[in-house]
Enzyme design. Structure first.
Site: not given
Length: 992
Positions: A567, A570, A644
């Site tokens: 996770d 980015e 999300d």
């Protein structure tokens, strides 16, 4: 200061600042703050390129300042190389831009523009930066894995002083017409224009220039009448038609949200207009919470004001119907109209914006042989790097995905458990909690394969550790899961907590494997652990070190059934610009982060994938790694999810076009959080989400730490029974899902397919994005995604017969019409298209692992002609790489009404008897096709029949038939029982 627990310890100004950051990030009530992310006019290079486009398109006499120097050009072995001259001022000064046009054996063309003046080497530029000066040119090394062989049969077909034409492609029916002045390319198929480069003159390569420090201009001496003259001077300025050059205010430094980007190399963006001639619909460039068919981006009713943005970011509680950037980026765009599909792949890993506009053709489209009146114009803008574009001329959607897959690779063949159901939340609070969920899923007869642990399982947010108070016995937990055939996934993020007495961060520092700031020192930012450093997965030594951390002997408490979730890659940096890493940070090779931003998540995902392959010597198993950030090529190393989302009906609706977009863009192993990550879905929404989620290639439920517990067995009746039924439907169809994954692995075919992909000649389906076909099964699903809706309107793309999956009712409809089917809460709208055969496993089990040796059921849906149906089944051990050594079963099934038979043969025409059998193939000899259901069974073949003859491997035996005549709206169907035909062998059922 370092935090103990989420936010504890002595409060300092720094920690209070982090509290402010975290409260913004984790508050479930707060929607995404759009002002935290740039609009085009707040991004210097996007604003400049849009202004350039505005001027070019508004000026009646605009001529692009880019010209090929004809004498510099040479064509050899399928490749043209020349120099483009860019005129940069009225004095005639020019910049030299090397141009390469490559024609590849696959029929793909590639256009690359670099900049000659940039010098290699690590040189000091500004602010003590060590950034390299030349344009970033290493994206290909990460993204492209094949398909670059030059087409040596390509040839120059014609040439004069203004242009030349190259014929290329497998049948030489593709053409590239390259015009010298101004430079442009017209890509044609069968003589008709399909794609044009620089047709609107928007090519813009911001060249290298030294910064000139301007001395402040002296204050002019005030004279009498100045005030009176000011208004007149302003009017004179407004009369000037030509701009005074680009806005230089963001050339060398740019500030947003309190963060300053030093931009040591100055302006270096690349921009290009790409027109799709006669194409009204364009698709792709995920990920955006938008429709499958992309909207226009220059305003107007129903359109967007902003370009589609590709800049991987941690966008908290993203909004819907928006071109706003999300967590991943794939710059692959395709256009489709009746009879033609084409596409482009923009190979650039920097921040990228794409404008989309549509316009009526000024010429008679029939003269072009295309029969369409609207063209789509796209304007691509990237902050740095090369201009590097691949062109695909189709002509079918499958041609596009296949050729793109040749370049970037196909989806990794997953372990079979990975396509089952995954149960997750932030967070299961202890190993006892995990074991309790595991037991209750069994108690309520809800199958699942994987349970997940979010960040709270760690010791104080230190990855590769366990909280000794709540996860006292991770091995015992893993063993209980393994005894039920189940797996565990633990989260491992790229930010490493910066705290003393933590060996992982100590090694990261001592081995110099972290991302650096612009001065070349280790970068420090803030994420879940507080102060953190980031592994630089571009560095091969960092990847080697990363692999050592996953070994069972190093990450104690993990087992053979433990896998990984990446996770925040980015990367998410809570106190960074736009919640990510500063662009002037430095990676391996001293490339700036701005050059590689969209690649960053992929490199981390890749490092983890390879780490899991080396946990123990000799353990050659397929890894499972989920990623949030991705780029072109990420499909080779795992799965993704859409991030999300929120427990709202709109987010359920949006998930389907988002996943269809992923599929046609080469990354089909994708899913969305079932139930919505944020908020608390009501029972109807959660139920409908499970019914939709069983058609996601990646099926996982997930929930925020502040959301109420919502394991599916907590809903009560009738919801428990309905959800369990949906999950069992997914599990019964796992053989067909696995077959679809294999097809995706072989040639890049999407796993779930939109209507334009399966029926490319039907204009009525081009914009439909709320229904889908599953693999090659003929299963057509239309999930209910609206509150209170108890029927589904399904568009039928052809004149084939369709049956209701559950009742076998024939659906009364015809090509291009919409049929309404009843769908009360307990009903999933699912149709079976005639002419197909698909496989199921009908015995209910609690995990896919426990289904491994179960027999199969084949469902035959007879076509409208009553004579034909076919399908396939792929099986391997679902775990190892032995399938690469021929250890698999790949069958083709054909129902032939004329020949009065159902036949199974090897799909690839292999002589399966010559294959040396390993343990798995030997054991599969005991697995059979036990039952065949023939829907739409012709009465002439089945009525009155009690038994049929089965032949296989020189043996003959009898199977029993039960025929059911048509009744009411239900089609006739027959059930052949006790078939006992070995699933891996040739066999034939004689229906005569």
């Amino acid at each position: 200061m370092h935090l103990s627990g989420p936010l504890s310890g002595k409060w300092t100004a720094t920690s209070l600042g982090l509290l402010s950051i975290l409260s913004t990030v984790i508050s479930p009530a707060a929607a995404v703050k759009e002002h935290d992310f740039k609009k085009c006019n707040q991004s210097g290079f996007c604003s400049r390129n849009r202004a350039y486009a505005d001027h070019a398109l508004a000026a009646s006499s605009w001529t692009s300042p880019y010209t090929i120097l004809p004498e510099s050009g040479a064509f050899k072995d399928g490749q043209y190389q020349a120099t483009i001259l860019k005129t940069i001022n009225d004095n005639g000064d020019t910049v030299r831009l090397p141009l390469t046009i490559s024609f590849l054996e696959s029929g793909t063309a590639r256009v690359t523009v670099d900049e000659e003046k940039r010098q290699k080497g690590e040189i000091k530029l500004r602010h003590n930066s060590k950034a390299r000066k030349e344009r970033y040119n290493e994206a290909e090394q990460w993204v492209v894995v094949g398909g670059l062989e030059l087409d040596k049969k390509a040839k120059v077909d014609s040439k004069d002083k203004t242009q030349f034409t190259v014929k290329y492609g497998p049948t030489s029916n593709f053409e590239a017409v390259v015009k010298f002045s101004p430079f442009s390319i017209d890509f044609r198929r069968d003589g008709a224009s399909q794609i044009k480069f620089n047709d609107q003159g928007l090519l813009n390569v911001e060249h290298w220039r030294a910064k000139v420090e301007k001395a402040p201009e002296p204050e002019p001496e005030k004279k009498e009448g100045d005030e009176e003259n000011k208004e007149g001077e302003q009017k004179d300025e407004e009369k000037k038609e030509e701009p005074q050059g680009p806005d230089e205010s963001t050339f060398w430094e740019e500030t947003f949200g309190g963060n300053t980007d030093s931009k040591p190399r100055g302006p270096e963006s690349v921009g290009l207009d790409i027109s799709f001639v006669g194409f009204e619909h364009v698709y792709g460039i995920p990920s955006h919470a938008s429709s499958l068919s992309l909207k226009q981006t220059r305003g107007g009713e129903g359109n967007y004001e902003e370009p589609y943005r590709l800049y991987n970011a941690d966008v908290f509680e993203y909004i819907l119907d928006s071109p706003m950037t999300l967590y991943g980026s794939i710059p692959f765009l395709q256009a489709h109209r009746k009879g033609s599909s084409v596409g482009v792949f923009w190979l650039n890993a920097a921040e990228t914006w794409v404008d989309v506009t549509k316009a009526k053709d000024s010429k008679n489209p029939l003269a072009l042989g295309i029969g369409a009146k609207t063209s789509t114009h796209t304007h691509w803008m990237s902050e740095s790097g090369l201009l590097d574009v691949f062109v695909f001329l189709g002509p079918t959607p499958k041609d596009l995905t296949t050729k793109y897959a040749e370049l970037t690779g196909t989806t990794a063949m997953p372990q079979e458990f990975a396509i089952g159901y995954h149960q997750c939340r932030w967070n299961y609070v202890s190993d006892d909690d995990v074991k309790d969920v595991d037991r209750k899923m069994d108690k309520f007869k809800m199958p699942y394969d994987v349970i997940w642990l979010d960040i709270e399982y760690t010791d104080d947010k230190k990855y590769f550790t366990w909280d000794a108070h709540t996860f006292k016995d991770p091995i015992g937990m893993g063993e209980q899961l393994a005894s039920h055939g189940r797996q565990l996934v633990t989260i491992i993020d790229p930010h490493i907590k910066n705290v003393e007495n933590y060996p992982v961060v100590a090694e990261l520092k001592s081995k110099d494997l972290a991302v650096k700031n612009k001065e070349g020192n280790i970068f420090e930012g803030w994420c879940w652990p507080g102060s953190s450093h980031w592994i630089d997965a571009f560095n091969p030594k960092a990847r080697e070190w990363w692999a050592t951390l996953f070994k069972y002997t190093a990450f104690k408490g993990t087992m053979e059934n433990t896998w990984t979730w990446n996770d925040m890659n980015e990367p998410s940096v809570f106190n960074g610009p736009e919640v990510t890493m500063p662009k002037d940070n430095l990676h391996d090779g001293n490339w700036e982060h701005r050059d590689v931003h969209n690649l960053n998540g992929m490199t981390f995902h890749n490092a983890t994938f390879h780490a899991l392959k080396s946990r123990k010597p000799g353990e050659l198993r397929r890894p499972f790694v989920l990623t949030r950030a991705f780029f072109a090529g990420s499909q080779r190393v795992g799965a993704m999810w859409t991030g999300d989302n929120t427990a709202e009906w709109g987010h359920l609706q949006a998930s389907i076009p988002m996943l269809l977009s992923q599929g046609i863009s080469g990354f089909p192993f994708s899913g969305a959080d079932v139930g919505g990550f944020f908020g608390n879905p009501d029972k109807d929404l959660l139920t409908r989400w499970y019914q939709a989620g069983i058609f996601y290639p990646f099926l996982r439920a997930h929930a925020h730490i502040d959301a109420r517990r919502r394991e599916p067995y907590l809903m009560g009746e009738p919801y428990n029974t309905i959800i369990a039924g949906a999950l069992r439907l997914r599990y019964s169809l796992l053989p067909s899902w696995y077959t679809a994954f294999h097809q995706a692995h072989v040639d890049g075919t999407p796993i779930i397919k939109p209507m334009f992909y399966t029926h490319p000649s039907e204009e009525g389906g081009l914009a439909i994005d709320d229904q889908l076909f599953v693999g090659n099964t003929g299963l057509l699903a239309k999930p209910i995604t609206e509150q209170g809706k108890e029927s589904a309107d399904i568009w039928i793309p052809d004149n084939e017969v369709y049956y209701d999956y559950f009742t076998y009712n024939t659906v009364p409809t015809s090509k291009g019409k919409t049929v309404t089917v009843d769908a009360p809460l307990h009903k999933i709208p699912l149709l079976m298209r005639g002419g197909h055969i698909f496989a199921r496993r009908d015995r209910p089990r609690r995990s896919s692992t426990l289904m491994k040796w179960d027999d199969y059921t084949l469902v035959v849906t007879v076509g409208r002609d009553g004579k034909h149906a076919e399908g396939d089944l792929y099986v391997d051990d679902g775990d190892s790489y032995d399938f690469e050594k021929g250890q698999y079963i790949n069958r083709k099934f054909v129902f032939d009404g004329s020949a009065k038979s159902i036949v199974s043969t090897d799909l690839e025409g292999r002589d399966t008897k010559s294959i040396k059998e390993g343990d798995w193939l030997k054991k599969m000899k005991g697995v059979s096709v036990d039952k065949i259901i023939v829907v739409g069974a012709p009465s002439g073949l089945f009525a009155g029949k009690k038994e049929v003859k089965v032949e296989s491997e020189g043996k003959t035996w009898t199977a029993f038939v039960e025929y059911n005549a048509p009744e009411g709206g239900r089609a006739a169907f027959a059930v052949i029982r006790n078939v006992a035909a070995p699933v891996g062998a040739d066999w034939k059922i004689d229906l005569s």
